[in-house]
Motif scaffolding. Structure first.
Motif: not given
Ligand code: DAH
Length: 354
Positions: A150-153, A182-185
């Motif tokens: 999700m592009n979280l460095p 988060h449900t972004s996973s």
């Protein structure tokens, strides 16, 4: 016994007595046997009808007396039928107790749906009408699906031990396992297995290491949305979310978008709706602003698409994530997050009629 020709009155009387004895001795404890009895004695070709038919052979002066005898005989046969039926009624064919469908039922104490389930179901049904499918993913997640994809460095503050519950810390050989924050996973899980066009919502529980209070909890629920296709625009995002809140809260709800930042979307926006508690007049839920933030959203970051081999030159998409507790709070005026997980029937039973 087959009734035949009766030569005289004496014989008729004997015949009747014999049949009465036979009736008295009849045992019939299945529906079939009772029906056999009915056909044999009371049916259109049964013995009672046949005996009654003998009336025409009885001399006129004896008709009255014999009429009474025959009637009494008929009543004996009919009463036996009633007896047999009643006895049968008390048990079923297997001899068990028979259920009486005419009795009023015992009142059943019906449970209530949890407000979070109610709201989640409403959210799902609204998005289903827009053609979104439901996708789910694991609550114990790996670092990649929750953060990396999700592009979280690596150094993003959200990965901090302060926020994330780690099940297993990262080691030299193994990536970390954690409770999804988060449900972004689930976006990542969906993009991994599906090709565009993708149109899903992902309801589920998420975990964060927060101190429990009226406003924060260490677990809560989100509904994630993801729409990827050719020519998906920010206007589609706005209209979809506007439709959603109108369906959820009614046509009078107002919305506003504020620019924001999420690593997985560009541009990003948060959406506020007019406070449903005070109708925009100001209360402590909206901190006297008249607006309440309900979700984060944006256009899926090209890097996120590339992570899953989706060509960002060809496809665009929008995503959003919102909290179920927050929507339920606004819909049902729940002023303390802890109520959702305390199993207090006085709270839960208020949702009986919803
Ligand atoms: N994952 C974000 C959160 O938990 C919410 C969110 C923001 C989800 C923007 C999205 C998005 O899909 O595009 O706070």
């Amino acid at each position: 016994m087959v009734f035949t020709y009766i030569r005289n009155m004496e014989e008729l009387l004997q015949q009747i007595e014999a049949i009465k004895a036979e009736i008295a001795a009849t045992v019939a404890n299945t529906p079939d046997a009772v029906e056999q009895y009915r056909i044999k004695y009371l049916g259109t070709k049964g013995l009672v009808k046949q005996i009654m038919g003998e009336m025409k052979n009885v001399p006129n002066e004896q008709k009255k007396e014999f009429g009474q005898i025959l009637n009494a005989f008929k009543i004996v046969a009919e009463e036996k039928m009633i007896q047999l039926q009643e006895a049968l009624g008390e048990s079923d064919e297997q001899g068990g107790a028979k259920f009486d469908f005419t009795l009023p039922g015992d009142p059943v104490a019906v449970g209530t749906r949890h407000p979070l389930n109610l709201v989640r179901n409403q959210m799902v049904s609204i998005f289903k009408r827009l053609g979104f499918a439901v996708a789910e993913g694991p609550e114990v997640e790996d670092d990649w699906h929750n953060f990396g994809a999700m592009n979280l460095p690596e150094d993003h503050p959200a990965r901090d031990m302060q926020d994330t519950f780690y099940v297993q810390a990262a080691s030299e050989n193994n990536a970390a396992w954690l409770l999804r924050t988060h449900t972004s996973s689930v976006q990542a899980r969906v993009m991994e297995t599906q090709k565009p066009p993708i149109r899903v919502i992902c309801p589920g529980r998420v975990y964060r290491n927060e101190t429990i209070s009226a406003r924060a909890h260490c677990f809560f629920h989100q509904v994630e949305g993801l729409y990827i296709d050719e020519n998906v625009s920010f206007a589609d995002l706005k209209q979809t979310l506007y439709f959603f809140v109108q369906e959820m809260f009614g046509k009078d709800v107002k919305v506003r978008f504020r620019p924001s930042y999420f690593p997985f979307t560009e541009p990003s926006a948060e959406m506020d709706i007019s406070c449903q508690i005070c109708a925009g007049n100001g209360c402590n839920i909206c901190k006297h602003t008249g607006w309440v933030e309900i979700l984060g959203s944006g256009m899926v970051h090209p890097k996120v698409l590339e992570n899953f081999g989706i060509d960002p030159e060809k496809y665009t998409g929008f995503a959003f994530g919102m909290g179920v507790e927050r929507i339920a709070q606004l819909k049902y005026q729940v002023n303390d997050l802890r109520l959702y997980s305390q199993n207090d029937l006085r709270f839960l039973e208020q949702f009986k009629s919803v």
